[in-house]
Scaffold this motif. Sequence first.
Motif, PDB file in Angstrom:
ATOM      1  N   ARG A  13      12.158  20.851   3.139  1.00  0.00           N
ATOM      2  CA  ARG A  13      12.806  21.507   1.883  1.00  0.00           C
ATOM      3  C   ARG A  13      14.018  20.329   1.629  1.00  0.00           C
ATOM      4  N   TYR A  14      14.080  19.939   2.921  1.00  0.00           N
ATOM      5  CA  TYR A  14      14.640  18.960   3.226  1.00  0.00           C
ATOM      6  C   TYR A  14      14.837  17.616   2.054  1.00  0.00           C
ATOM      7  N   LEU A  15      13.210  17.044   2.731  1.00  0.00           N
ATOM      8  CA  LEU A  15      12.681  16.323   1.996  1.00  0.00           C
ATOM      9  C   LEU A  15      12.765  16.577  -0.036  1.00  0.00           C
ATOM     10  N   LEU A  16      12.196  17.174  -0.175  1.00  0.00           N
ATOM     11  CA  LEU A  16      12.130  17.542  -1.668  1.00  0.00           C
ATOM     12  C   LEU A  16      13.863  17.564  -1.788  1.00  0.00           C
ATOM     13  N   THR A  17      14.736  18.662  -1.433  1.00  0.00           N
ATOM     14  CA  THR A  17      15.881  17.785  -2.049  1.00  0.00           C
ATOM     15  C   THR A  17      16.834  17.021  -2.461  1.00  0.00           C
ATOM     16  N   LYS A  18      15.999  15.835  -0.986  1.00  0.00           N
ATOM     17  CA  LYS A  18      16.272  14.183  -0.667  1.00  0.00           C
ATOM     18  C   LYS A  18      15.500  13.838  -2.383  1.00  0.00           C
ATOM     19  N   ALA A  19      14.767  13.964  -2.290  1.00  0.00           N
ATOM     20  CA  ALA A  19      13.749  13.320  -3.657  1.00  0.00           C
ATOM     21  C   ALA A  19      14.473  13.352  -4.839  1.00  0.00           C
ATOM     22  N   LYS A  20      15.662  14.829  -4.739  1.00  0.00           N
ATOM     23  CA  LYS A  20      15.970  14.942  -5.957  1.00  0.00           C
ATOM     24  C   LYS A  20      17.533  14.182  -6.358  1.00  0.00           C
ATOM     25  N   VAL A  21      17.567  14.036  -4.805  1.00  0.00           N
ATOM     26  CA  VAL A  21      19.483  12.857  -4.971  1.00  0.00           C
ATOM     27  C   VAL A  21      18.464  11.956  -5.615  1.00  0.00           C
ATOM     28  N   LEU A  22      17.015  10.909  -4.794  1.00  0.00           N
ATOM     29  CA  LEU A  22      17.378  10.208  -5.445  1.00  0.00           C
ATOM     30  C   LEU A  22      16.613  10.072  -6.618  1.00  0.00           C
ATOM     31  N   GLN A  23      16.029  10.218  -7.260  1.00  0.00           N
ATOM     32  CA  GLN A  23      15.598  10.352  -8.720  1.00  0.00           C
ATOM     33  C   GLN A  23      16.508  10.853  -9.541  1.00  0.00           C
TER      34      GLN A  23
END
Length: 82
Positions: A13-23
């Motif tokens: 879940r952390y990685l998915l949240t990080k991906a959203k921020v990067l996007q």
Amino acid sequence: MTPDYMKRLTYSRYLLTKAKVLQRSGNELSAAEAVLTAHDAAEMLMRVITDHVGVGPPEKFMDFWKFVKDKTGSAPPHRGAM
């Protein structure tokens, strides 16, 4: 759910949240990083599921669906979204 599974789900879940921020940052490099990070999140989640149901990890990404269906009798939801 074991503590190990919970920890790995939390990381996913952390990685998915990080991906959203990067996007959202809006440059080409961060878009590429977002794709790689989202893939890592999905793969980590899929590994938790295969470990939980007792099947080995598939060699091909899309074989995950067949492995889980063969073991549990039903296909995981949201295949199209993946």
